[in-house]
Design an enzyme around this catalytic site. Sequence first.
Site, PDB file in Angstrom:
ATOM      1  N   ASN A   9     -10.554 -20.156  12.736  1.00  0.00           N
ATOM      2  CA  ASN A   9     -10.639 -18.738  13.048  1.00  0.00           C
ATOM      3  C   ASN A   9      -9.614 -18.012  12.172  1.00  0.00           C
ATOM      4  O   ASN A   9      -8.422 -18.098  12.423  1.00  0.00           O
ATOM      5  CB  ASN A   9     -10.328 -18.547  14.548  1.00  0.00           C
ATOM      6  CG  ASN A   9     -10.251 -17.092  14.949  1.00  0.00           C
ATOM      7  OD1 ASN A   9     -10.593 -16.200  14.178  1.00  0.00           O
ATOM      8  ND2 ASN A   9      -9.787 -16.845  16.165  1.00  0.00           N
ATOM      9  N   LYS A  11      -9.109 -14.894  11.822  1.00  0.00           N
ATOM     10  CA  LYS A  11      -8.620 -13.641  12.415  1.00  0.00           C
ATOM     11  C   LYS A  11      -8.612 -12.532  11.349  1.00  0.00           C
ATOM     12  O   LYS A  11      -9.451 -12.539  10.459  1.00  0.00           O
ATOM     13  CB  LYS A  11      -7.257 -13.862  13.061  1.00  0.00           C
ATOM     14  CG  LYS A  11      -7.283 -15.066  14.030  1.00  0.00           C
ATOM     15  CD  LYS A  11      -6.073 -15.207  14.886  1.00  0.00           C
ATOM     16  CE  LYS A  11      -6.231 -16.424  15.797  1.00  0.00           C
ATOM     17  NZ  LYS A  11      -5.111 -16.620  16.694  1.00  0.00           N
ATOM     18  N   HIS A  94     -12.547 -14.804  22.582  1.00  0.00           N
ATOM     19  CA  HIS A  94     -11.192 -15.187  22.171  1.00  0.00           C
ATOM     20  C   HIS A  94     -10.175 -14.381  22.981  1.00  0.00           C
ATOM     21  O   HIS A  94     -10.402 -13.202  23.276  1.00  0.00           O
ATOM     22  CB  HIS A  94     -11.009 -14.937  20.669  1.00  0.00           C
ATOM     23  CG  HIS A  94      -9.746 -15.555  20.161  1.00  0.00           C
ATOM     24  ND1 HIS A  94      -8.528 -14.950  20.326  1.00  0.00           N
ATOM     25  CD2 HIS A  94      -9.508 -16.741  19.559  1.00  0.00           C
ATOM     26  CE1 HIS A  94      -7.583 -15.741  19.821  1.00  0.00           C
ATOM     27  NE2 HIS A  94      -8.161 -16.833  19.344  1.00  0.00           N
ATOM     28  N   GLU A  96      -7.551 -12.949  22.216  1.00  0.00           N
ATOM     29  CA  GLU A  96      -7.113 -11.690  21.594  1.00  0.00           C
ATOM     30  C   GLU A  96      -8.140 -10.593  21.839  1.00  0.00           C
ATOM     31  O   GLU A  96      -7.785  -9.427  22.008  1.00  0.00           O
ATOM     32  CB  GLU A  96      -6.860 -11.912  20.091  1.00  0.00           C
ATOM     33  CG  GLU A  96      -5.582 -12.718  19.870  1.00  0.00           C
ATOM     34  CD  GLU A  96      -5.581 -13.597  18.631  1.00  0.00           C
ATOM     35  OE1 GLU A  96      -6.407 -13.383  17.722  1.00  0.00           O
ATOM     36  OE2 GLU A  96      -4.744 -14.521  18.580  1.00  0.00           O
ATOM     37  N   GLU A 166      -8.460 -22.653  25.123  1.00  0.00           N
ATOM     38  CA  GLU A 166      -7.301 -22.170  24.386  1.00  0.00           C
ATOM     39  C   GLU A 166      -6.298 -21.546  25.350  1.00  0.00           C
ATOM     40  O   GLU A 166      -6.400 -20.351  25.671  1.00  0.00           O
ATOM     41  CB  GLU A 166      -7.729 -21.118  23.359  1.00  0.00           C
ATOM     42  CG  GLU A 166      -8.686 -21.643  22.310  1.00  0.00           C
ATOM     43  CD  GLU A 166      -8.602 -20.829  21.025  1.00  0.00           C
ATOM     44  OE1 GLU A 166      -8.364 -21.430  19.986  1.00  0.00           O
ATOM     45  OE2 GLU A 166      -8.742 -19.606  21.084  1.00  0.00           O
ATOM     46  N   GLY A 172      -0.760 -19.321  18.529  1.00  0.00           N
ATOM     47  CA  GLY A 172       0.134 -18.689  17.553  1.00  0.00           C
ATOM     48  C   GLY A 172       1.602 -18.766  17.936  1.00  0.00           C
ATOM     49  O   GLY A 172       2.433 -18.112  17.312  1.00  0.00           O
ATOM     50  N   SER A 212      -2.106 -23.631  18.377  1.00  0.00           N
ATOM     51  CA  SER A 212      -1.070 -24.280  17.570  1.00  0.00           C
ATOM     52  C   SER A 212      -1.411 -25.715  17.166  1.00  0.00           C
ATOM     53  O   SER A 212      -0.524 -26.567  17.107  1.00  0.00           O
ATOM     54  CB  SER A 212       0.287 -24.212  18.289  1.00  0.00           C
ATOM     55  OG  SER A 212       0.675 -22.866  18.473  1.00  0.00           O
TER      56      SER A 212
HETATM   57  P1  PGA Z   1      -3.378 -20.856  16.408  1.00  0.00           P
HETATM   58  O1  PGA Z   1      -4.618 -19.996  16.907  1.00  0.00           O
HETATM   59  O2  PGA Z   1      -3.934 -22.163  15.875  1.00  0.00           O
HETATM   60  O3  PGA Z   1      -2.736 -20.027  15.338  1.00  0.00           O
HETATM   61  O4  PGA Z   1      -2.493 -21.071  17.592  1.00  0.00           O
HETATM   62  C1  PGA Z   1      -5.682 -20.591  17.599  1.00  0.00           C
HETATM   63  C2  PGA Z   1      -6.722 -19.572  17.936  1.00  0.00           C
HETATM   64  O5  PGA Z   1      -6.365 -18.406  18.201  1.00  0.00           O
HETATM   65  O6  PGA Z   1      -7.921 -19.878  17.955  1.00  0.00           O
END
Ligand code: PGA
Length: 249
Positions: A9, A11, A94, A96, A166, A172, A212
Amino acid sequence: MRTKIVAGNWKMNNNLSETNTLIESLKSQGNLGSTRVIVAPSYVHLAQAVSLTSDSSIEVAAQNMHEAKSGAFTGEVSPAMLSSIGIETVILGHSERRAYYGENDATLAKKVDNALDHDMDVIFCFGEELEDRKSENHFEVVKSQISNALFHLKASAWAKIILAYEPVWAIGTGETASPDQAQEMHAFIRNLIQDQYDASLADEVSILYGGSVKPGNAQEIFSKQDVDGGLIGGAALNAADFTTIIKSI
Ligand code: PGA
């Protein structure tokens, strides 16, 4: 046998030339094995990404789409638009999108239906916040996210659904759920699906872990019985790291 999947992803990262470079370097990493590999660049680069990956096994997904088929929704993108440029998979739900754009279970149920109506695969994301885990409410939260958005589906629709657990506190942040925490939740989810549908359907659904995942921890997480791959954010922006993660399966 469940399909193993690693999805990146991207983003809101990478301009057009960075998108080209990242895809070309992923393609140059050689044989990525039998794992299904998906990348999700920004909307504006999807058509270019589809064209660049057409001579490889890498698939391209969208990071989102609108719940309506068309209409007066300024700035939004419909599944028909995505299908028309060769996009066959979409990430929905997601954290976010839920946190910053108010997407809730009811909206997500509509988005899932709309994606399925266009014969798209859905990578459906969900996961608890830190507070939920601290108060030991994480199983309940995940149960309601999945049941509210997906349990209206007929059993046959599940062939198009990929789940991505997740935990929000791990996205992140550099903090990863331990392999045992991931396995515990993935097994819980599989049981949930078995209770609602049946054991063979539950056994066929790919459940990805996200939050992560890095080259250094991927192998241990992916070695768990109910973890069928990963949804990768930050580490997907580097071709070598993403490739190492893919090869960790
Ligand atoms: P990250 O993000 O690997 O940077 O923690 C995962 C995601 O948001 O799908």
